[in-house]
Design a protein around this motif. Structure first.
Motif, PDB file in Angstrom:
ATOM      1  N   TYR A 252      46.152  39.734  30.165  1.00 45.73           N
ATOM      2  CA  TYR A 252      46.295  40.480  31.411  1.00 45.73           C
ATOM      3  C   TYR A 252      47.751  40.712  31.828  1.00 45.73           C
ATOM      4  CZ  TYR A 252      41.312  39.463  31.723  1.00 45.73           C
ATOM      5  OH  TYR A 252      39.968  39.370  31.466  1.00 45.73           O
ATOM      6  N   VAL A 303      30.563  35.219  29.034  1.00 48.56           N
ATOM      7  CA  VAL A 303      30.978  36.330  29.903  1.00 48.56           C
ATOM      8  C   VAL A 303      32.475  36.581  29.779  1.00 48.56           C
ATOM      9  CG1 VAL A 303      31.139  37.129  32.280  1.00 48.56           C
ATOM     10  CG2 VAL A 303      29.089  35.916  31.525  1.00 48.56           C
ATOM     11  N   VAL A 304      33.278  35.485  29.829  1.00 53.46           N
ATOM     12  CA  VAL A 304      34.731  35.619  29.727  1.00 53.46           C
ATOM     13  C   VAL A 304      35.135  36.179  28.366  1.00 53.46           C
ATOM     14  CG1 VAL A 304      36.901  34.321  29.670  1.00 53.46           C
ATOM     15  CG2 VAL A 304      35.195  33.811  31.410  1.00 53.46           C
ATOM     16  N   GLN A 307      35.983  39.703  28.149  1.00 54.97           N
ATOM     17  CA  GLN A 307      37.206  40.083  28.853  1.00 54.97           C
ATOM     18  C   GLN A 307      37.014  41.175  29.902  1.00 54.97           C
ATOM     19  OE1 GLN A 307      40.116  39.056  25.036  1.00 54.97           O
ATOM     20  NE2 GLN A 307      40.430  40.926  26.183  1.00 54.97           N
ATOM     21  N   PRO A 308      36.307  40.845  30.988  1.00 56.55           N
ATOM     22  CA  PRO A 308      36.209  41.817  32.083  1.00 56.55           C
ATOM     23  C   PRO A 308      37.602  42.201  32.576  1.00 56.55           C
ATOM     24  CG  PRO A 308      35.504  39.625  32.782  1.00 56.55           C
ATOM     25  CD  PRO A 308      35.633  39.576  31.311  1.00 56.55           C
ATOM     26  N   SER A 309      37.793  43.457  32.911  1.00 51.93           N
ATOM     27  CA  SER A 309      39.141  43.965  33.176  1.00 51.93           C
ATOM     28  C   SER A 309      39.603  43.765  34.615  1.00 51.93           C
ATOM     29  CB  SER A 309      39.204  45.451  32.827  1.00 51.93           C
ATOM     30  OG  SER A 309      38.237  46.180  33.573  1.00 51.93           O
ATOM     31  N   GLU A 311      40.322  41.843  38.103  1.00 49.73           N
ATOM     32  CA  GLU A 311      40.565  40.455  38.489  1.00 49.73           C
ATOM     33  C   GLU A 311      39.528  39.949  39.482  1.00 49.73           C
ATOM     34  OE1 GLU A 311      44.156  37.417  39.828  1.00 49.73           O
ATOM     35  OE2 GLU A 311      44.475  39.589  39.926  1.00 49.73           O
ATOM     36  N   VAL A 313      36.598  40.324  39.242  1.00 47.91           N
ATOM     37  CA  VAL A 313      35.448  39.919  38.433  1.00 47.91           C
ATOM     38  C   VAL A 313      35.787  38.665  37.644  1.00 47.91           C
ATOM     39  CG1 VAL A 313      33.874  40.567  36.577  1.00 47.91           C
ATOM     40  CG2 VAL A 313      34.591  42.274  38.264  1.00 47.91           C
ATOM     41  N   TYR A 314      36.848  38.717  36.815  1.00 39.38           N
ATOM     42  CA  TYR A 314      37.144  37.559  35.957  1.00 39.38           C
ATOM     43  C   TYR A 314      37.737  36.384  36.739  1.00 39.38           C
ATOM     44  CZ  TYR A 314      42.084  39.165  35.641  1.00 39.38           C
ATOM     45  OH  TYR A 314      43.375  39.548  35.902  1.00 39.38           O
ATOM     46  N   ILE A 317      34.878  34.253  37.949  1.00 35.80           N
ATOM     47  CA  ILE A 317      34.205  33.688  36.775  1.00 35.80           C
ATOM     48  C   ILE A 317      34.952  32.460  36.275  1.00 35.80           C
ATOM     49  CG2 ILE A 317      33.638  34.094  34.346  1.00 35.80           C
ATOM     50  CD1 ILE A 317      33.005  37.000  35.116  1.00 35.80           C
ATOM     51  N   PHE A 318      36.273  32.543  36.192  1.00 35.99           N
ATOM     52  CA  PHE A 318      37.072  31.398  35.762  1.00 35.99           C
ATOM     53  C   PHE A 318      36.944  30.238  36.751  1.00 35.99           C
ATOM     54  CE2 PHE A 318      39.628  34.020  32.731  1.00 35.99           C
ATOM     55  CZ  PHE A 318      39.544  33.152  31.656  1.00 35.99           C
TER      56      PHE A 318
END
Length: 413
Positions: A252, A303-304, A307-309, A311, A313-314, A317-318
């Motif tokens: 990223y 899911v990670v 690599q959802p684009s 932030e 979203v990811y 998740i993190f």
């Protein structure tokens, strides 16, 4: 004095000292973890200054984890013998000058020498094997999950390192930041010597030689199963806490400060979840807590991996993944208390803590080795995490004593 009066006196002495000693030990662990993980937040800087590839960077980040893992076994056994006060003081006293040495070598831009020094910097990570038996010995059987969970929150040192280290370097310069951190670690060593005291339950305990204890611990099937389970959850936490700045920079394109801030959020979420996992495990048993952890982490790793684009979203998740891993670390170590006797809890904890650290050593190497530079992807490494979480889930159904037990008759470890 009657047996009842003796028990009442012991309970009163425990009550008067347990919180203070637990909090001091947790603070000591925080400082140890900060020193242990000081290289990860600056990995992009080192990579730029020394023109390192992804594989070399992962080796540099992973190296402190190695000795910080393996050395937990003898340090845990030595804690059984000499107590937490002596061992906390000793390890932090050694870690402080190693932080300074890391700074001096880091300025030389010599990759091989920095890897060599970072290996020894890993000694700071052995504080975990000291604090588990120390904090556990201050609490009754039905509250040991709480005690080890709260102490385990000392792994917030990784969040402190990720958040503050790049900022201190920006504000004080590279050397100035390391001098300040080394001074704080040394101060903590002094506080441990002056402020900590051993649990009264250690009085009269016979200190047997280290090697027979290690042999007995390694002979238990439960030790090996718990080692595997803890290597997954704690290993994933350590790996992400150290490698996430590199991951975020590559995938990223975050700078060190921005990546460190997000890594700190990840580590903080796991830290918050750990005592919750230990406390809930006291109530309903560690099996359910561990199952929840492995299932959640496996799903989110997949899911990670895609690599959802965005932030928004990811990012969550993190954070959710960190929460599941934190629950697992608390749940698995609550399980340890059911498989160890008080006189050997440091030895067994050291072995399992070492497995957890080793679990954090290999993933950065795997992430670096499987990184697809052309596609800017870590798909293989994250998929492997999901696979190992599935194997951990299976182990939950093999290991015994994972259900709720009567808190007065629970294992006293």
């Amino acid at each position: 004095m009657s047996a009842t009066q003796t028990d009442d006196a012991l309970a009163a002495e425990l009550k008067s000292g347990q919180l203070r000693n637990l909090l001091l030990a947790t603070l000591a662990s925080t400082m140890g973890f900060w020193a242990w993980t000081i290289i990860g937040p600056l990995s992009k800087t080192y990579a730029a200054n020394m023109d390192l590839g992804a594989g070399q960077t992962s080796i540099l980040v992973a190296m402190p984890i190695l000795v910080g893992s393996v050395a937990r076994v003898p340090v845990g056994a030595l804690t059984d013998r000499y107590g937490g006060r002596v061992m906390f003081t000793l390890i932090l006293g050694i870690a402080a000058p190693l932080v300074l040495l890391t700074a001096f070598v880091g300025q030389m831009n010599n990759f091989g020498l920095l890897v060599f020094v970072s290996f020894f910097l890993g000694i700071a990570g052995t504080v975990f094997a000291i604090g588990i038996p120390f904090s556990s010995s201050w609490y009754e059987a039905h509250r040991k999950g709480f005690a080890t969970g709260v102490f385990g929150a000392g792994m917030v040192g990784t969040a402190v390192s990720a958040f503050f280290t790049p900022r201190l370097v920006a504000a004080l310069g590279y050397m100035g930041a390391h001098v300040l951190i080394a001074a704080l670690v040394a101060l903590m060593a002094v506080i441990c010597w002056l402020g900590l005291r051993e649990s009264p339950t250690r009085r009269g305990v016979e200190h047997t030689p280290i090697m027979p204890k290690l042999k007995d611990a390694f002979a238990l099937k439960e030790t090996w199963l718990l080692c595997f389970m803890y290597a997954i959850v704690f290993g994933a936490f350590v790996a992400f806490s150290n490698y996430l700045p590199t991951y975020l920079a590559n995938v990223y394109e975050f700078d060190p400060t921005a990546a460190g801030t997000r890594t700190a959020g990840f580590a903080a979420a796991a830290v918050v979840a750990r005592p919750i996992g230990g406390t809930v495990a006291d109530k309903i048993g560690p099996k359910i807590v561990s199952i929840t952890s492995y299932v959640g982490a496996a799903v989110l790793a997949i899911v990670v991996a895609f690599q959802p684009s965005a932030e928004h979203v990811y990012g969550p998740i993190f954070i959710l993944m960190a929460l599941f891993l934190g629950l697992g670390t608390g749940g698995v170590f609550a399980w340890v208390a059911r498989a160890s006797e008080p006189r050997t809890v440091g030895t067994v904890s050291g072995i399992i803590a070492a497995a957890g650290g080793l679990g954090g050593y290999f993933p950065p190497l795997v992430m670096g080795a499987t990184y697809n530079e052309a596609q800017n992807s870590y798909f293989v490494g994250l998929t492997l995490l999901a696979v190992f979480c599935a194997l951990g889930l299976v182990t939950c159904f093999i290991l015994r004593n994972g259900g709720k037990v009567d808190d007065r008759t629970a294992a006293t470890a």
